[in-house]
Design an enzyme around this catalytic site. Structure first.
Site, PDB file in Angstrom:
ATOM      1  N   SER A  83      44.378   2.731 -24.148  1.00 12.03           N
ATOM      2  CA  SER A  83      45.014   1.991 -25.079  1.00 12.03           C
ATOM      3  C   SER A  83      46.056   2.534 -25.711  1.00 12.03           C
ATOM      4  O   SER A  83      46.343   3.697 -25.813  1.00 12.03           O
ATOM      5  CB  SER A  83      43.785   1.917 -26.049  1.00 12.03           C
ATOM      6  OG  SER A  83      42.612   1.289 -25.630  1.00 12.03           O
TER       7      SER A  83
HETATM    8  N1  SAH Z   1      39.926   3.582 -25.038  1.00 11.86           N
HETATM    9  C1  SAH Z   1      40.132   3.619 -23.493  1.00 11.86           C
HETATM   10  C2  SAH Z   1      40.288   2.138 -23.023  1.00 11.86           C
HETATM   11  C3  SAH Z   1      40.249   2.193 -21.404  1.00 11.86           C
HETATM   12  S1  SAH Z   1      40.273   0.658 -21.021  1.00 11.86           S
HETATM   13  C4  SAH Z   1      41.677   4.449 -23.211  1.00 11.86           C
HETATM   14  O1  SAH Z   1      42.193   4.325 -24.054  1.00 11.86           O
HETATM   15  O2  SAH Z   1      41.518   5.025 -22.104  1.00 11.86           O
HETATM   16  C5  SAH Z   1      38.906  -0.113 -21.180  1.00 11.86           C
HETATM   17  C6  SAH Z   1      37.496   0.688 -20.419  1.00 11.86           C
HETATM   18  O3  SAH Z   1      36.609  -0.191 -20.625  1.00 11.86           O
HETATM   19  C7  SAH Z   1      37.834   1.245 -19.054  1.00 11.86           C
HETATM   20  O4  SAH Z   1      37.676   2.351 -18.804  1.00 11.86           O
HETATM   21  C8  SAH Z   1      36.821   0.085 -18.466  1.00 11.86           C
HETATM   22  O5  SAH Z   1      35.979   0.931 -17.190  1.00 11.86           O
HETATM   23  C9  SAH Z   1      35.672   0.217 -19.507  1.00 11.86           C
HETATM   24  N2  SAH Z   1      34.524  -0.869 -19.300  1.00 11.86           N
HETATM   25  C10 SAH Z   1      34.961  -2.018 -18.842  1.00 11.86           C
HETATM   26  N3  SAH Z   1      33.692  -2.867 -18.909  1.00 11.86           N
HETATM   27  C11 SAH Z   1      32.830  -1.808 -19.406  1.00 11.86           C
HETATM   28  C12 SAH Z   1      31.649  -2.033 -19.459  1.00 11.86           C
HETATM   29  N4  SAH Z   1      30.720  -3.197 -19.411  1.00 11.86           N
HETATM   30  N5  SAH Z   1      30.876  -1.147 -20.001  1.00 11.86           N
HETATM   31  C13 SAH Z   1      31.428   0.149 -20.456  1.00 11.86           C
HETATM   32  N6  SAH Z   1      32.689   0.283 -20.093  1.00 11.86           N
HETATM   33  C14 SAH Z   1      33.360  -0.735 -19.524  1.00 11.86           C
END
Ligand code: SAH
Length: 234
Positions: A83
Site C-alpha cells: 500500500s
Molecule cells: N498492507 C499490505 C497490502 C498488500 S496488498 C502491504 O502494504 O503490503 C493486499 C493483500 O491482501 C495481499 O497480500 C493479498 O494476498 C491479501 N489478501 C487478498 N485477499 C485476502 C483474503 N481473503 N484474506 C487475507 N488476505 C487477503
C-alpha cells in the site's frame, strides 16, 4: 579473533540494512513524513511512527530506493502491491481518530509485505494479521522478527472471516477491496471499535464503520484503488 571480527562486521552490516543510506536514510523518511503532513495527515503519533519504520526493508532490494515515494504502490510479488505510504497514513489516522483513541487491539486483513502491520504494531498493543498467500505471510513474519516486533500474531487464512478467536477488536483494517462489507468483520468489532475497508469492484471507496452500543454507523471517506480481496488460501 578472526571469528570475533567477522561477527562485528556482521553486526554492522545488519544494522546498515535497517538504518539505510541515501534514498533509504532517516532523512528521506523524514521528508516523506513532511509531505504527508502537507497533504493533511495530522495525527502526531501516526506521523512519528511512520518516521520510525524503515519502509525500504519491506520491498525487494532493487526497489528500495523508491520506498519513500509517496504515491508508489510497489510490487511485492504474487501480483500484490505494498500500500502507498499515503494510504497507510490515511488508514492509520482514521483508526486512531476513533472516539476511543488509539486502539489497543487491532486486526489487519491482508498482511502483504507487513509494512502496514509494522505501523500498527507500533500504534497498538496487540496486532493480529491475516494473509491468504502463505509465502507472503512467511516473508512478512521474518521481516517483523528481524525488526524485533513481539506483539504481532500472524494467521494464514481467508480474511473474509476475520479472526474470531482473538476478537473482539478496537480496530480492524482491511488492505484489499471486498465486493461487500463482510458481516464476520463487523461482528468482530468491540463496542466503540472501528472498521476501515475498501469496498467495490470497478469503483472502490474507503468505508469507515463504527460500532456503537446499539448500531453500526457507516460513512464513505475516499475513492481508492486496492487489489481485490480473494476467497480461499494458497
Ligand atoms: N498492507 C499490505 C497490502 C498488500 S496488498 C502491504 O502494504 O503490503 C493486499 C493483500 O491482501 C495481499 O497480500 C493479498 O494476498 C491479501 N489478501 C487478498 N485477499 C485476502 C483474503 N481473503 N484474506 C487475507 N488476505 C487477503
Amino acid at each position: 579473533m578472526d571469528g570475533a571480527l567477522a561477527m562485528a562486521g556482521e553486526v554492522r552490516l545488519g544494522a546498515a540494512k535497517f538504518t539505510g543510506s541515501g534514498m533509504t536514510s532517516d532523512r528521506t523518511r523524514a521528508r516523506m513524513v513532511d509531505v504527508l503532513r502537507q497533504r493533511g495527515i495530522k495525527h502526531e503519533k501516526v506521523l512519528s511512527v511512520m518516521s520510525e519504520v524503515p519502509r525500504h526493508v519491506f520491498v525487494e532490494e532493487a526497489l528500495q530506493e523508491r520506498a519513500y515515494e509517496l504515491d508508489k504502490a510497489l510490487p511485492i510479488g504474487f501480483g500484490q502491491t505494498i500500500s502507498t505510504p499515503e494510504m497507510v497514513a490515511i488508514m492509520s489516522e482514521l483508526l486512531c481518530d476513533r472516539p476511543g483513541g488509539v486502539p489497543k487491539k487491532v486486526l489487519e486483513i491482508g498482511t502483504g509485505c507487513g509494512y502496514q502491520t509494522a505501523i500498527l504494531g507500533k500504534l497498538a498493543k496487540d496486532v493480529y494479521t491475516v494473509e491468504r498467500i502463505a509465502p507472503l505471510m512467511d516473508k512478512a513474519r521474518r521481516t517483523l522478527r528481524d525488526l524485533r516486533y513481539y506483539n504481532v500474531i500472524f494467521k494464514h487464512a481467508d480474511g473474509h472471516f476475520g479472526y474470531a478467536d482473538a476478537g473482539p477488536y478496537d480496530g480492524i483494517i482491511m488492505t484489499a477491496a471486498a465486493s461487500h462489507v463482510p458481516q464476520e468483520l463487523t461482528a468482530q468489532l468491540a463496542v466503540g471499535g472501528r472498521l476501515i475497508l475498501p469496498v467495490g469492484v470497478e469503483q472502490q471507496q474507503l468505508y469507515v464503520i463504527d460500532r456503537t452500543e446499539s448500531a453500526f454507523q457507516q460513512r464513505v471517506v475516499h475513492d481508492v484503488r486496492f487489489v481485490p480481496l480473494v476467497s480461499g488460501i494458497v
